[in-house]
Design a protein around this motif. Structure first.
Motif, short mmCIF file in Angstrom:
data_model
loop_
_atom_site.label_atom_id
_atom_site.label_comp_id
_atom_site.label_asym_id
_atom_site.label_seq_id
_atom_site.Cartn_x
_atom_site.Cartn_y
_atom_site.Cartn_z
N ALA A 66 0.66 -1.31 0.15
CA ALA A 66 -0.23 0.32 -0.04
C ALA A 66 0.92 1.10 0.33
N THR A 67 0.77 1.80 -0.68
CA THR A 67 0.97 3.17 -1.26
C THR A 67 1.07 4.75 -1.36
N ALA A 68 1.08 5.33 -1.51
CA ALA A 68 1.19 6.36 -2.01
C ALA A 68 1.77 7.21 -3.31
N LEU A 69 0.80 7.31 -4.49
CA LEU A 69 1.18 8.26 -5.84
C LEU A 69 1.82 9.56 -5.86
N VAL A 70 2.93 9.72 -5.03
CA VAL A 70 3.37 11.35 -5.37
C VAL A 70 4.04 11.93 -6.57
N ALA A 71 3.30 12.83 -7.14
CA ALA A 71 4.16 13.97 -8.24
C ALA A 71 6.20 14.24 -8.17
N ARG A 72 7.45 13.65 -8.56
CA ARG A 72 8.01 13.67 -8.04
C ARG A 72 8.80 15.04 -9.07
N VAL A 73 7.55 15.41 -10.26
CA VAL A 73 8.11 16.21 -11.20
C VAL A 73 6.96 17.70 -10.24
N GLN A 74 7.15 19.06 -11.24
CA GLN A 74 6.57 19.66 -10.56
C GLN A 74 5.81 19.99 -12.11
N GLY A 75 4.96 20.53 -12.07
CA GLY A 75 3.96 20.87 -13.46
C GLY A 75 2.42 20.52 -12.83
N ILE A 77 -1.19 19.04 -13.84
CA ILE A 77 -1.83 17.88 -14.55
C ILE A 77 -2.18 17.98 -15.57
N GLN A 78 -2.10 16.95 -16.57
CA GLN A 78 -2.82 17.07 -18.15
C GLN A 78 -4.08 15.88 -17.92
N THR A 92 -0.17 0.47 -15.49
CA THR A 92 -1.03 1.51 -15.82
C THR A 92 -0.72 2.75 -15.50
N VAL A 93 -0.69 4.06 -16.25
CA VAL A 93 -0.68 5.32 -16.70
C VAL A 93 -1.93 6.08 -15.69
N LEU A 94 -1.68 6.82 -14.63
CA LEU A 94 -2.53 7.44 -13.89
C LEU A 94 -3.32 8.55 -13.78
N PHE A 95 -1.53 9.26 -13.72
CA PHE A 95 -1.42 10.85 -13.92
C PHE A 95 -1.02 10.96 -15.24
N VAL A 96 -1.16 12.52 -15.65
CA VAL A 96 -0.75 12.70 -16.31
C VAL A 96 0.23 14.07 -16.18
N ILE A 97 0.97 14.32 -15.35
CA ILE A 97 2.00 15.11 -15.64
C ILE A 97 2.38 16.10 -17.08
N GLU A 98 1.97 17.41 -17.47
CA GLU A 98 2.39 18.49 -18.18
C GLU A 98 3.90 17.81 -18.78
N PRO A 99 4.27 17.11 -19.92
CA PRO A 99 5.87 16.65 -20.21
C PRO A 99 6.25 17.34 -21.27
N GLN A 100 5.53 18.69 -21.58
CA GLN A 100 6.76 18.74 -22.58
C GLN A 100 7.86 19.61 -22.80
N PRO A 101 7.50 20.19 -20.70
CA PRO A 101 9.09 21.41 -20.47
C PRO A 101 10.08 20.26 -20.15
N TYR A 102 9.57 19.04 -19.86
CA TYR A 102 10.08 17.89 -19.70
C TYR A 102 11.13 17.07 -21.18
N GLU A 103 9.99 17.36 -21.89
CA GLU A 103 10.67 16.47 -23.31
C GLU A 103 11.42 17.20 -24.36
N LEU A 104 11.25 19.17 -24.07
CA LEU A 104 12.57 20.17 -24.42
C LEU A 104 13.79 20.15 -23.84
N SER A 173 9.70 10.99 -17.42
CA SER A 173 8.96 9.34 -17.15
C SER A 173 8.35 9.77 -16.34
N TYR A 174 8.66 10.50 -15.46
CA TYR A 174 8.22 11.00 -13.88
C TYR A 174 7.03 11.87 -14.35
#
Length: 391
Positions: A66-75, A77-78, A92-104, A173-174
Motif C-alpha cells: 500500500a503506497t501513496a502516488l506522489v508527483a516527483r516532478v513539478q508541473g 496535471i494534464q 497503468t498510467v494513472l496521472f499525466v503531468i504536462e510533459p512538454q517542458p521535460y521533452e524540451l 518518465s516521472y
C-alpha cells in the motif's frame, strides 16, 4: 347394677373403638414407604482417537503493498486516467503531468551530447596528430600534453552530457505516474490543471494491493514455548512452519473458509505483552477480505494421539472446577474433577481425570446424584472424521 340402656351405650362405644382401630390399622398398611427403583441413565466409555489441536487467535488483515502516488516532478496535471476505486494493473498510467517542458529538456540534453561527441572526436584527432609530431620532433612534449588535456576535458563533458540525458529521460518518465503493482486506486486528491510537484501538492492518490493479503495475529508466550518444545521433539524446522496452513473466518462467517499459509514470525517475544507477532498470507483474488478487517484465525498444530473425548454437555462445573459424573462400583455415581482440552465437534478432550474404562454419564444428569445408585444404560460415542478441533 347397670341398666339395659347403659349396657347398650357401652356396647356401641366398644364397637366404635374396635372399628376405629381397624381403620387405623388399614391406613397404616397403605402408607408403608417403598423406595423407588434407581433411575435409568445413559452412560458411555470415553471415545479414544487422535486429534489435531488448533491454536486460535484474533487478528487483523493488512495489505501486502500500500503506497501513496506522489508527483516527483513539478508541473500541471494534464490527464487523470482512472475512476476513483478502479482496480488497475501494474504499469497503468494513472496521472499525466504536462510533459512538454521535460521533452524540451531531453532535446537540449541530446543536443549537448551531440556537441560533446563532436568535441571529443576533434580533440582525439588533435591528440593523435600531436603524438605523431612529437615522435618526429616537429612538436614539443608540451604541445602533446595540451592536446591530451583538451581531449580529456571533452571526454568529461561528453560523460556529463550523457548523464544529463539520463536525468532528462528520468524526469520525463516521472510525468507519467504509473501503478507500481496490481491494486485498487483510492479517490484522487488533485484535479486536472492543478499544479503539483515538490513545492506544491505531492500526493495525488494511493493504491492498495488486495491479492494476496496478510493476516496479522499474536501468539502467547505459553503457546510459543509449547510449540517450540513440540518442534524440537519432532525434528520440525523453522522452514517447515511456513508450510502450516492458516485458516481465517470473518465475524459474520461460519467456520474458517479462507485458507493460507504461515508467512512470518517475529524473532523475539514482546516483553511487555509476552506475545509473539505472527503473520499469514492468503490468496484474495475475489477480494472477500479487505485490509483492516477484524478476523478469527485458526492454525493447526501437531497431531496428538489417543486422546479421550466425552460429550461436552456431560461436563459440569462448580467451585472446584470442571467435572464429569461416572458410574462407579456397584453403579454408584461418582464425581470426577477433570482437566479439559479442545473441542472436537460436540465432544471435548479430557486431558486428565478419567480412564478409558470409566463409564461416563452422558444423559440424565439431573437424576444422577453423586453417592446414589443408578441403572446405567450403555451407549456408544461416535465422532465423524474431519470434526473441527479448537483450542
Amino acid at each position: 347394677m347397670k341398666g339395659p340402656s347403659s349396657l347398650l351405650r357401652e356396647a356401641i362405644v366398644f364397637a366404635g373403638l374396635v372399628a376405629g382401630m381397624a381403620l387405623l390399622a388399614a391406613c397404616s398398611e397403605q402408607n408403608t414407604y417403598v423406595a423407588p427403583p434407581p433411575p435409568q441413565v445413559d452412560v458411555a466409555l470415553p471415545l479414544k482417537q487422535n486429534v489435531t489441536p488448533f491454536l486460535e487467535a484474533t487478528g487483523t488483515t493488512s495489505s501486502v503493498n500500500a503506497t501513496a502516488l506522489v508527483a516527483r516532478v513539478q508541473g500541471f496535471i494534464q490527464e487523470i486516467n482512472y475512476r476513483d476505486g478502479d482496480a488497475v494493473k501494474a504499469g497503468t498510467v494513472l496521472f499525466v503531468i504536462e510533459p512538454q517542458p521535460y521533452e524540451l529538456a531531453l532535446d537540449q540534453a541530446n543536443s549537448a551530447k551531440a556537441s560533446a561527441d563532436a568535441a571529443v572526436k576533434q580533440s582525439e584527432a588533435e591528440f593523435e596528430r600531436q603524438k605523431a609530431l612529437v615522435t618526429k620532433t616537429f612538436a614539443t612534449q608540451q604541445d602533446l600534453e595540451k592536446a591530451e588535456a583538451a581531449r580529456d576535458a571533452n571526454v568529461a563533458a561528453q560523460q556529463q552530457a550523457a548523464a544529463s540525458i539520463q536525468q532528462a529521460e528520468l524526469n520525463l518518465s516521472y510525468t507519467q505516474v504509473k501503478a507500481p503493482f496490481d491494486g485498487v486506486v483510492t479517490a484522487r486528491l488533485v484535479s486536472v490543471g492543478e499544479l503539483v510537484g515538490p513545492n506544491n501538492v505531492s500526493t495525488l492518490a494511493s493504491i492498495v494491493q488486495f491479492d494476496p493479503i496478510y493476516v496479522d495475529f499474536n501468539v502467547s508466550e505459553k503457546d510459543v514455548l509449547r510449540i517450540r518444545a513440540t518442534m524440537q521433539k519432532r525434528g520440525v524446522t523453522t522452514q517447515d512452519l511456513k508450510k502450516i496452513p492458516v485458516e481465517v473466518g470473518l465475524q459474520t462467517e461460519t467456520g474458517f473458509p479462507h485458507i493460507g499459509t504461515l508467512d512470518y514470525a517475529a524473532p523475539t517475544v514482546t516483553a511487555n505483552t509476552g506475545q509473539l507477532a505472527v503473520r499469514g498470507v492468503l490468496d484474495n483474488a475475489a477480494r472477500q477480505l479487505l485490509p483492516g478487517y477484524f478476523v478469527r484465525v485458526r492454525v493447526p498444530l501437531f497431531e496428538e494421539p489417543d486422546r479421550l473425548l466425552v460429550p461436552d454437555r456431560a461436563i459440569g462445573s462448580d467451585q472446584s472446577g470442571r467435572y464429569v459424573l461416572v458410574a462407579g462400583k456397584d453403579d454408584v455415581v461418582e464425581q470426577r474433577t477433570v482437566q479439559i482440552g479442545q473441542l472436537v465437534g460436540e465432544l471435548r478432550v479430557i486431558r486428565s481425570g478419567i480412564t478409558p474404562d470409566d463409564r461416563i454419564v452422558v444423559s440424565g444428569l439431573l437424576t444422577a446424584i453423586p453417592g446414589q445408585k443408578i441403572e446405567p444404560q450403555m451407549t456408544v460415542l461416535t465422532a465423524t472424521a474431519g470434526d473441527d478441533v479448537t483450542q
